[in-house]
Design a protein around this motif. Structure first.
Motif, PDB file in Angstrom:
ATOM      1  N   LEU A 289     -12.315 102.094  61.181  1.00 25.54           N
ATOM      2  CA  LEU A 289     -12.082 100.699  60.539  1.00 25.54           C
ATOM      3  C   LEU A 289     -12.038 100.650  59.145  1.00 25.54           C
ATOM      4  N   ALA A 290     -12.832 101.223  58.475  1.00 23.37           N
ATOM      5  CA  ALA A 290     -13.051 101.266  56.966  1.00 23.37           C
ATOM      6  C   ALA A 290     -11.915 101.802  56.508  1.00 23.37           C
ATOM      7  N   LEU A 291     -11.462 103.084  56.912  1.00 27.36           N
ATOM      8  CA  LEU A 291     -10.259 103.691  56.403  1.00 27.36           C
ATOM      9  C   LEU A 291      -9.189 102.720  56.413  1.00 27.36           C
ATOM     10  N   VAL A 292      -8.922 102.210  57.469  1.00 19.45           N
ATOM     11  CA  VAL A 292      -7.794 101.161  57.853  1.00 19.45           C
ATOM     12  C   VAL A 292      -7.953  99.728  56.566  1.00 19.45           C
ATOM     13  N   LEU A 293      -9.228  99.415  56.490  1.00 16.55           N
ATOM     14  CA  LEU A 293      -9.454  98.394  55.544  1.00 16.55           C
ATOM     15  C   LEU A 293      -9.161  98.816  54.245  1.00 16.55           C
ATOM     16  N   SER A 294      -9.388  99.923  53.856  1.00 18.24           N
ATOM     17  CA  SER A 294      -9.383 100.544  52.520  1.00 18.24           C
ATOM     18  C   SER A 294      -7.654 100.759  52.015  1.00 18.24           C
ATOM     19  N   ILE A 295      -6.918 100.883  53.199  1.00 14.48           N
ATOM     20  CA  ILE A 295      -5.531 101.149  52.579  1.00 14.48           C
ATOM     21  C   ILE A 295      -4.772  99.968  51.729  1.00 14.48           C
ATOM     22  N   PRO A 296      -5.298  98.813  51.970  1.00 13.75           N
ATOM     23  CA  PRO A 296      -4.803  97.767  51.210  1.00 13.75           C
ATOM     24  C   PRO A 296      -5.155  97.714  49.779  1.00 13.75           C
ATOM     25  N   LEU A 297      -6.459  98.241  49.727  1.00  6.36           N
ATOM     26  CA  LEU A 297      -7.236  98.342  48.621  1.00  6.36           C
ATOM     27  C   LEU A 297      -6.874  99.435  47.425  1.00  6.36           C
ATOM     28  N   LEU A 298      -6.499 100.472  48.228  1.00  5.66           N
ATOM     29  CA  LEU A 298      -5.587 101.549  47.712  1.00  5.66           C
ATOM     30  C   LEU A 298      -4.379 101.084  47.136  1.00  5.66           C
ATOM     31  N   TRP A 299      -3.605 100.257  47.777  1.00  2.00           N
ATOM     32  CA  TRP A 299      -2.522  99.772  47.194  1.00  2.00           C
ATOM     33  C   TRP A 299      -2.723  98.669  46.195  1.00  2.00           C
ATOM     34  N   VAL A 300      -3.690  98.165  46.294  1.00  2.00           N
ATOM     35  CA  VAL A 300      -3.995  97.179  45.061  1.00  2.00           C
ATOM     36  C   VAL A 300      -4.085  97.953  43.773  1.00  2.00           C
ATOM     37  N   HIS A 301      -4.962  98.982  43.870  1.00  2.00           N
ATOM     38  CA  HIS A 301      -5.366  99.891  42.784  1.00  2.00           C
ATOM     39  C   HIS A 301      -3.925 100.452  42.294  1.00  2.00           C
ATOM     40  N   SER A 302      -3.220 100.995  43.128  1.00  2.00           N
ATOM     41  CA  SER A 302      -2.031 101.611  42.879  1.00  2.00           C
ATOM     42  C   SER A 302      -0.904 100.524  42.051  1.00  2.00           C
ATOM     43  N   ALA A 303      -1.116  99.357  42.558  1.00  2.00           N
ATOM     44  CA  ALA A 303      -0.158  98.324  41.995  1.00  2.00           C
ATOM     45  C   ALA A 303      -0.618  97.950  40.651  1.00  2.00           C
ATOM     46  N   ILE A 304      -1.946  97.787  40.422  1.00  2.00           N
ATOM     47  CA  ILE A 304      -2.108  97.716  39.150  1.00  2.00           C
ATOM     48  C   ILE A 304      -1.839  98.629  38.206  1.00  2.00           C
ATOM     49  N   LEU A 305      -1.966  99.913  38.696  1.00  2.00           N
ATOM     50  CA  LEU A 305      -1.541 101.152  37.603  1.00  2.00           C
ATOM     51  C   LEU A 305      -0.090 100.894  37.471  1.00  2.00           C
ATOM     52  N   GLU A 306       0.728 100.516  38.519  1.00  2.00           N
ATOM     53  CA  GLU A 306       2.233 100.247  38.295  1.00  2.00           C
ATOM     54  C   GLU A 306       2.719  99.012  37.508  1.00  2.00           C
ATOM     55  N   LEU A 307       1.758  98.201  37.164  1.00  2.00           N
ATOM     56  CA  LEU A 307       2.133  96.884  36.746  1.00  2.00           C
ATOM     57  C   LEU A 307       2.740  97.014  35.436  1.00  2.00           C
ATOM     58  N   TYR A 308       2.484  97.910  34.753  1.00  2.00           N
ATOM     59  CA  TYR A 308       2.783  98.273  33.404  1.00  2.00           C
ATOM     60  C   TYR A 308       2.960  99.951  33.204  1.00  2.00           C
ATOM     61  N   PRO A 309       3.866 100.487  33.843  1.00  2.00           N
ATOM     62  CA  PRO A 309       3.759 102.191  33.876  1.00  2.00           C
ATOM     63  C   PRO A 309       3.748 102.905  32.589  1.00  2.00           C
ATOM     64  N   GLY A 310       2.849 103.849  32.801  1.00  2.00           N
ATOM     65  CA  GLY A 310       2.610 104.629  31.357  1.00  2.00           C
ATOM     66  C   GLY A 310       1.110 104.359  30.791  1.00  2.00           C
ATOM     67  N   ARG A 311       0.738 103.025  31.215  1.00  2.00           N
ATOM     68  CA  ARG A 311      -0.510 102.706  30.706  1.00  2.00           C
ATOM     69  C   ARG A 311      -1.872 102.873  31.469  1.00  2.00           C
ATOM     70  N   SER A 312      -2.874 103.107  30.765  1.00  2.00           N
ATOM     71  CA  SER A 312      -4.224 103.322  31.756  1.00  2.00           C
ATOM     72  C   SER A 312      -4.609 102.056  32.610  1.00  2.00           C
ATOM     73  N   TYR A 313      -5.612 102.465  33.368  1.00  2.00           N
ATOM     74  CA  TYR A 313      -5.823 101.261  34.552  1.00  2.00           C
ATOM     75  C   TYR A 313      -6.555 100.196  33.539  1.00  2.00           C
ATOM     76  N   PHE A 314      -7.468 100.714  32.473  1.00  2.00           N
ATOM     77  CA  PHE A 314      -8.028  99.477  31.654  1.00  2.00           C
ATOM     78  C   PHE A 314      -7.013  98.759  30.926  1.00  2.00           C
ATOM     79  N   ASP A 315      -6.052  99.572  30.068  1.00  2.00           N
ATOM     80  CA  ASP A 315      -5.138  98.800  29.760  1.00  2.00           C
ATOM     81  C   ASP A 315      -4.223  97.844  30.574  1.00  2.00           C
TER      82      ASP A 315
END
Lengths: 70, 367
Positions: B32-58
């Protein structure tokens, strides 16, 4: 004393080499952040080595969280 | 990169996990934890792709605006240092309790820090290559221990299924999510620094899936061998495998579990140090994070000593860890993404409006 020796064994060479590298590359602006970080690490190392009784971070956080989470 | 994520995920979980409030239904919690973690992984990926080419903190700083972004980055940085210290302490405690009882904890941590700094000074690629090289070995050791422990397994240890009740299963799932999967937030800054232009989510998910399979197999092995008694031990994997023996000549294969922790725990420590130094660099506006590797590692080393007063605190802290980590692992990333998306949309709409309002260029008189 043993702790101080162990912490010193890693602290002194790492700090010396990384600071020397920065000075050699003349990137002095990095020092504004590096020195406070080293100072914080050194202060903690001295607290550990001196054997002064301290409250662990976990106990502090547990006390804080136990008020919020019942 | 997938191997790095998988090793990070396995880090301390492979050795110390295996039992939760859900008791014999712990394997359901892992699933169940894996299933719940999929949206979280998507959130982190989406943050990284908000402004491509920049770092997570940027991206966090740009999504929230500079002042708020810096505050949130600083909070994440504090969390990184704390988590790094916790991981290093678990790592050194394991070696101290299991193998080297006379060796001071600091001596063990010093060795990890020295090697970690050496690797990270040679950039992240070195760590990624180490992971690629060592990951098959970890799979092999888990496979070998499972095969050799088959005679000691008892399927009745998993029965009665779903008997723990949904409340306990939910608590166990939340614990697994926060301790194992949601910690993957610490891997997100690595993507920004590698800058290969690869899709973030598939890599993230593949790594998490690889780690999940090994973790599930290891947890099932522990439960099938130890049953309820798995809850009594601090390091169930080590205890479970210690019962394995082939005749009188092939014994003590629990050493393989120690090697697993050495590999996965070391990678987790290195990723923590890397995230800390990248976070410092980006938050304070530096281009390069490498000069901060040594001070960050030394600070994590010192924090790992003061983070717990004794070993008992280490195990007691797990009661509060879920509540402590949820804001950093779930609330902050989700808020950053929502605000970032809104600001990006508003920025685009504002730009389009400006373009439509701009006066049309005058026609030339010659025409």
């Amino acid at each position: 004393m043993g702790d101080l020796l162990l912490l010193g064994t890693i602290f002194v060479p790492l700090a010396t080499f990384s600071l020397y590298d920065i000075l050699r590359r003349r990137e002095y602006r990095y020092l504004w952040t590096m020195i406070p970080l080293y100072a914080a690490a050194l202060a903690l190392d001295l607290v550990i080595a001196s054997g002064v009784p301290y409250v662990s971070i976990t106990v502090l956080l547990e006390n804080l969280l136990s008020r919020i989470v019942k | 990169m997938e191997a790095t994520i998988a090793l990070f995920l396995l880090g301390s979980s492979l050795v110390s996990s295996g039992f939760s409030e859900a008791k014999q239904d712990t394997w359901i919690c892992v699933l169940l934890a894996l299933v719940l973690s999929i949206p979280l992984l998507w959130v982190h990926s989406a943050i990284l792709e908000l402004y491509p080419g920049r770092s997570y903190f940027d991206n966090i700083a740009r999504a929230l605006g500079k002042p708020m972004g810096k505050v949130v980055s600083a909070l994440l940085l504090l969390y990184t240092f704390h988590l790094g210290a916790l991981v290093m302490r678990v790592f050194s405690e394991f070696i101290h309790i299991v193998n080297m009882t006379e060796t001071p904890l600091i001596a063990i941590s010093v060795c990890v820090v020295a090697v970690g700094v050496y690797i990270l000074n040679n950039r992240l690629y070195v760590l990624a290559r180490i992971c690629k090289f060592t990951f098959p070995f970890l799979i092999a050791t888990v496979f070998v221990t499972v095969v050799l422990s088959v005679p000691n397994m008892d399927l009745n240890n998993l029965k009665p299924a779903f008997h723990a009740g949904w409340r306990n299963i939910a608590a166990g799932t939340l614990a697994y999510l926060s301790v194992t999967y949601a910690e993957l937030i610490m891997c997100a800054p690595m993507f920004g620094e590698l800058g290969r232009g690869e899709k973030v989510f598939p890599t993230f998910f593949k790594g998490a899936l690889l780690g999940f399979v090994i973790l599930l197999v290891a947890d099932l092995r522990n439960l099938l061998i130890l049953g309820y008694s798995a809850g009594m031990f601090a390091f169930p994997s080590y205890e479970a495998v210690s019962v394995v023996k082939l005749g009188d000549f092939f014994t003590r294969i629990e050493v393989l579990i120690g090697i697993n922790l050495l590999l996965a725990g070391f990678v987790k420590n290195c990723v923590m140090m890397f995230t800390a130094c990248v976070g410092i660099a980006r938050t304070f506006g530096y281009r390069d994070g490498e000069p901060f590797v040594a001070p960050c590692a030394l600070l994590i080393l010192a924090l790992s000593v003061v983070v717990y007063g004794n070993t008992e605190e280490l195990f007691g802290w797990s009661r509060y860890f879920t509540y402590y980590s949820i804001p950093f692992q779930i609330v902050i990333p989700v808020l950053v993404l929502i605000v970032g998306k809104i600001r990006k949309k508003a920025g685009r709409a504002g730009k389009a409006e400006k373009e439509t309002r701009a006066p049309a260029p005058r026609e030339s008189r010659a025409e």
